[in-house]
Design a protein around this motif. Structure first.
Motif, PDB file in Angstrom:
ATOM      1  N   TRP A 104     -12.747   6.257  -0.439  1.00 40.16           N
ATOM      2  CA  TRP A 104     -13.474   5.039  -0.814  1.00 40.16           C
ATOM      3  C   TRP A 104     -14.984   5.253  -0.782  1.00 40.16           C
ATOM      4  CZ3 TRP A 104     -10.730   0.981  -2.553  1.00 40.16           C
ATOM      5  CH2 TRP A 104      -9.398   0.841  -2.159  1.00 40.16           C
ATOM      6  N   GLU A 105     -15.674   4.442  -1.553  1.00 37.76           N
ATOM      7  CA  GLU A 105     -17.135   4.368  -1.494  1.00 37.76           C
ATOM      8  C   GLU A 105     -17.532   2.890  -1.483  1.00 37.76           C
ATOM      9  OE1 GLU A 105     -20.524   4.822  -4.776  1.00 37.76           O
ATOM     10  OE2 GLU A 105     -19.638   6.757  -4.243  1.00 37.76           O
ATOM     11  N   LEU A 106     -18.319   2.494  -0.494  1.00 38.32           N
ATOM     12  CA  LEU A 106     -18.812   1.121  -0.446  1.00 38.32           C
ATOM     13  C   LEU A 106     -20.034   0.989  -1.352  1.00 38.32           C
ATOM     14  CD1 LEU A 106     -18.597   0.262   3.369  1.00 38.32           C
ATOM     15  CD2 LEU A 106     -17.079  -0.489   1.542  1.00 38.32           C
ATOM     16  N   THR A 107     -20.056  -0.062  -2.143  1.00 38.93           N
ATOM     17  CA  THR A 107     -21.205  -0.304  -3.016  1.00 38.93           C
ATOM     18  C   THR A 107     -22.214  -1.256  -2.373  1.00 38.93           C
ATOM     19  OG1 THR A 107     -20.037  -2.118  -4.114  1.00 38.93           O
ATOM     20  CG2 THR A 107     -19.823   0.079  -5.083  1.00 38.93           C
ATOM     21  N   ARG A 108     -21.795  -1.896  -1.291  1.00 39.95           N
ATOM     22  CA  ARG A 108     -22.671  -2.820  -0.547  1.00 39.95           C
ATOM     23  C   ARG A 108     -22.075  -2.995   0.846  1.00 39.95           C
ATOM     24  NH1 ARG A 108     -21.812  -8.329  -3.905  1.00 39.95           N
ATOM     25  NH2 ARG A 108     -22.058  -6.841  -5.635  1.00 39.95           N
ATOM     26  N   PRO A 109     -22.831  -3.503   1.782  1.00 39.47           N
ATOM     27  CA  PRO A 109     -22.265  -3.752   3.110  1.00 39.47           C
ATOM     28  C   PRO A 109     -21.076  -4.703   3.020  1.00 39.47           C
ATOM     29  CG  PRO A 109     -24.644  -3.889   3.202  1.00 39.47           C
ATOM     30  CD  PRO A 109     -24.285  -3.780   1.745  1.00 39.47           C
ATOM     31  N   ALA A 110     -20.009  -4.380   3.753  1.00 47.63           N
ATOM     32  CA  ALA A 110     -18.791  -5.182   3.688  1.00 47.63           C
ATOM     33  C   ALA A 110     -19.004  -6.540   4.346  1.00 47.63           C
ATOM     34  CB  ALA A 110     -17.643  -4.445   4.363  1.00 47.63           C
ATOM     35  N   GLN A 111     -18.618  -7.589   3.626  1.00 45.43           N
ATOM     36  CA  GLN A 111     -18.753  -8.938   4.159  1.00 45.43           C
ATOM     37  C   GLN A 111     -17.569  -9.306   5.045  1.00 45.43           C
ATOM     38  OE1 GLN A 111     -19.141 -11.850   1.076  1.00 45.43           O
ATOM     39  NE2 GLN A 111     -19.509 -13.562   2.480  1.00 45.43           N
ATOM     40  N   TYR A 112     -16.399  -8.711   4.769  1.00 51.94           N
ATOM     41  CA  TYR A 112     -15.199  -9.024   5.528  1.00 51.94           C
ATOM     42  C   TYR A 112     -14.547  -7.722   5.983  1.00 51.94           C
ATOM     43  CZ  TYR A 112     -15.779 -13.363   2.876  1.00 51.94           C
ATOM     44  OH  TYR A 112     -16.288 -14.503   2.312  1.00 51.94           O
ATOM     45  N   ASP A 113     -13.619  -7.855   6.922  1.00 57.06           N
ATOM     46  CA  ASP A 113     -12.764  -6.732   7.307  1.00 57.06           C
ATOM     47  C   ASP A 113     -11.553  -6.733   6.375  1.00 57.06           C
ATOM     48  OD1 ASP A 113     -14.356  -5.865   9.397  1.00 57.06           O
ATOM     49  OD2 ASP A 113     -13.433  -7.247  10.821  1.00 57.06           O
ATOM     50  N   TYR A 114     -11.633  -5.917   5.338  1.00 53.50           N
ATOM     51  CA  TYR A 114     -10.588  -5.932   4.322  1.00 53.50           C
ATOM     52  C   TYR A 114      -9.330  -5.208   4.806  1.00 53.50           C
ATOM     53  CZ  TYR A 114     -14.283  -7.355   1.095  1.00 53.50           C
ATOM     54  OH  TYR A 114     -15.296  -8.035   0.477  1.00 53.50           O
ATOM     55  N   ASN A 115      -8.200  -5.650   4.290  1.00 51.05           N
ATOM     56  CA  ASN A 115      -6.934  -4.953   4.481  1.00 51.05           C
ATOM     57  C   ASN A 115      -6.577  -4.228   3.189  1.00 51.05           C
ATOM     58  OD1 ASN A 115      -6.472  -5.845   7.119  1.00 51.05           O
ATOM     59  ND2 ASN A 115      -5.530  -7.749   6.411  1.00 51.05           N
ATOM     60  N   VAL A 116      -5.947  -3.085   3.330  1.00 50.43           N
ATOM     61  CA  VAL A 116      -5.487  -2.309   2.178  1.00 50.43           C
ATOM     62  C   VAL A 116      -3.964  -2.315   2.185  1.00 50.43           C
ATOM     63  CG1 VAL A 116      -5.424  -0.034   1.080  1.00 50.43           C
ATOM     64  CG2 VAL A 116      -7.512  -0.821   2.211  1.00 50.43           C
ATOM     65  N   PHE A 117      -3.362  -2.579   1.029  1.00 50.65           N
ATOM     66  CA  PHE A 117      -1.899  -2.480   0.952  1.00 50.65           C
ATOM     67  C   PHE A 117      -1.516  -1.408  -0.058  1.00 50.65           C
ATOM     68  CE2 PHE A 117      -2.838  -5.669  -2.322  1.00 50.65           C
ATOM     69  CZ  PHE A 117      -2.053  -5.244  -3.381  1.00 50.65           C
ATOM     70  N   ALA A 118      -0.433  -0.709   0.232  1.00 46.60           N
ATOM     71  CA  ALA A 118       0.124   0.310  -0.659  1.00 46.60           C
ATOM     72  C   ALA A 118       1.617   0.058  -0.760  1.00 46.60           C
ATOM     73  CB  ALA A 118      -0.152   1.708  -0.132  1.00 46.60           C
ATOM     74  N   HIS A 119       2.111  -0.189  -1.965  1.00 43.64           N
ATOM     75  CA  HIS A 119       3.513  -0.501  -2.192  1.00 43.64           C
ATOM     76  C   HIS A 119       4.200   0.644  -2.927  1.00 43.64           C
ATOM     77  CE1 HIS A 119       2.758  -5.156  -1.981  1.00 43.64           C
ATOM     78  NE2 HIS A 119       2.537  -4.540  -0.841  1.00 43.64           N
ATOM     79  N   VAL A 120       5.445   0.867  -2.609  1.00 39.34           N
ATOM     80  CA  VAL A 120       6.285   1.814  -3.331  1.00 39.34           C
ATOM     81  C   VAL A 120       7.262   0.990  -4.160  1.00 39.34           C
ATOM     82  CG1 VAL A 120       7.973   3.678  -3.182  1.00 39.34           C
ATOM     83  CG2 VAL A 120       6.076   3.552  -1.536  1.00 39.34           C
ATOM     84  N   THR A 121       7.212   1.143  -5.467  1.00 36.70           N
ATOM     85  CA  THR A 121       8.078   0.367  -6.361  1.00 36.70           C
ATOM     86  C   THR A 121       9.026   1.305  -7.094  1.00 36.70           C
ATOM     87  OG1 THR A 121       6.491   0.470  -8.183  1.00 36.70           O
ATOM     88  CG2 THR A 121       6.319  -1.402  -6.688  1.00 36.70           C
ATOM     89  N   GLY A 122      10.191   0.799  -7.434  1.00 35.53           N
ATOM     90  CA  GLY A 122      11.204   1.607  -8.104  1.00 35.53           C
ATOM     91  C   GLY A 122      11.074   1.561  -9.610  1.00 35.53           C
ATOM     92  N   GLN A 123      11.620   2.571 -10.274  1.00 40.37           N
ATOM     93  CA  GLN A 123      11.676   2.589 -11.728  1.00 40.37           C
ATOM     94  C   GLN A 123      12.824   3.505 -12.136  1.00 40.37           C
ATOM     95  OE1 GLN A 123       8.020   4.210 -13.229  1.00 40.37           O
ATOM     96  NE2 GLN A 123       8.555   6.298 -12.749  1.00 40.37           N
ATOM     97  N   GLU A 124      13.237   3.345 -13.411  1.00 44.06           N
ATOM     98  CA  GLU A 124      14.300   4.213 -13.910  1.00 44.06           C
ATOM     99  C   GLU A 124      13.816   5.658 -13.935  1.00 44.06           C
ATOM    100  OE1 GLU A 124      15.744   2.999 -17.648  1.00 44.06           O
ATOM    101  OE2 GLU A 124      16.289   0.977 -17.006  1.00 44.06           O
ATOM    102  N   GLN A 125      14.757   6.580 -13.791  1.00 44.03           N
ATOM    103  CA  GLN A 125      14.371   7.990 -13.821  1.00 44.03           C
ATOM    104  C   GLN A 125      13.821   8.383 -15.173  1.00 44.03           C
ATOM    105  OE1 GLN A 125      17.665  10.425 -12.434  1.00 44.03           O
ATOM    106  NE2 GLN A 125      16.552  10.740 -10.545  1.00 44.03           N
ATOM    107  N   TYR A 126      14.582   8.201 -16.229  1.00 43.18           N
ATOM    108  CA  TYR A 126      14.114   8.531 -17.584  1.00 43.18           C
ATOM    109  C   TYR A 126      15.058   7.926 -18.589  1.00 43.18           C
ATOM    110  CZ  TYR A 126      17.695  12.197 -17.486  1.00 43.18           C
ATOM    111  OH  TYR A 126      18.867  12.891 -17.395  1.00 43.18           O
TER     112      TYR A 126
END
Length: 226
Positions: free
Chosen positions: A204-226
């Motif tokens: 990450w790179e901050l473009t300005r001082p953070a105003q809040y304590d942000y949370n980051v989410f990462a989801h794993v989603t399914g899809q057909e093989q091919y």
């Protein structure tokens, strides 16, 4: 002019292949798809592609019989680690030559353009798969020139997905509301079983001082093989 010079050529059926064109096909396959079509061969513009780049696959077809349900074509890049990287679904002749209008012996070529997302994971190796299917139904079985079953798709070739140059792996530069920029990412593995752990590293790179304590989410989603 618009009718004759633009619309008519745009919606015209593909021109039949000439004998010199068939003789010049660089990669021969002679694979048969059900009782409807034979793939004479293919050409590919590159064996090495980068995120954001494009792969152009030209397939040379010969019709064996018309198909009452019009068929669709899929061309997909299937990572050796599991997921589908990119792909395209379309109709024969890019919509201008439906299978219901085929006659036995008709020949034509289709040019499929596949564009990778700029943040596609790299480095990677990917197989190029092609198949025919009935929309909403089954895929046509594929057989080799000797009559052996290949499955529901044919693997044309393998291409390399090369990383972009940059200070971070998989450079992305995705802007989040001008507050922070995702510079890149990396993953510990892309092939897992139930109970395994994946480590996702984000840069990450901050473009300005953070105003809040942000949370980051990462989801794993399914899809057909091919």
């Amino acid at each position: 002019y618009c009718l004759v010079g633009v619309l008519v050529p745009a919606y015209a059926r593909p021109a039949p292949l000439t004998q010199p064109q068939i003789a010049a096909i660089s990669h021969r396959t002679q694979a048969t798809f059900g009782q409807q079509a034979q793939m004479l061969g293919y050409d590919i513009n590159t064996q090495r592609i980068q995120p954001g780049g494009e792969l152009i696959v030209t397939v040379y077809w010969q019709a064996l019989a018309p198909s009452a349900p019009n068929l669709s074509v899929f061309v997909k890049l299937f990572s050796r680690d599991g997921p589908v990287i990119a792909g395209r679904d379309t109709y024969p002749g890019l919509g201008n030559f439906p299978a219901s209008r085929w006659n036995a012996g008709d020949t034509f070529s289709d040019r499929y353009r596949i564009v990778l997302d700029p943040w596609t994971f790299a480095p990677d190796e990917a197989d190029v798969l092609v198949g025919l299917y009935i929309p909403g139904g089954d895929r046509l079985p594929v057989t080799s020139p000797t009559g052996e079953s290949i499955g529901s798709a044919i693997t044309l070739t393998r291409v390399t997905v090369a990383p972009l140059a940059g200070d971070y792996p998989n450079p992305a530069r995705i802007n989040f509301d001008n507050k922070m920029i995702l510079l890149g990412y990396d993953m510990s593995t892309r092939t897992v079983r139930a109970g395994d752990t994946i480590t996702l590293t984000l840069y990450w790179e901050l473009t300005r001082p953070a105003q809040y304590d942000y949370n980051v989410f990462a989801h794993v989603t399914g899809q057909e093989q091919y």
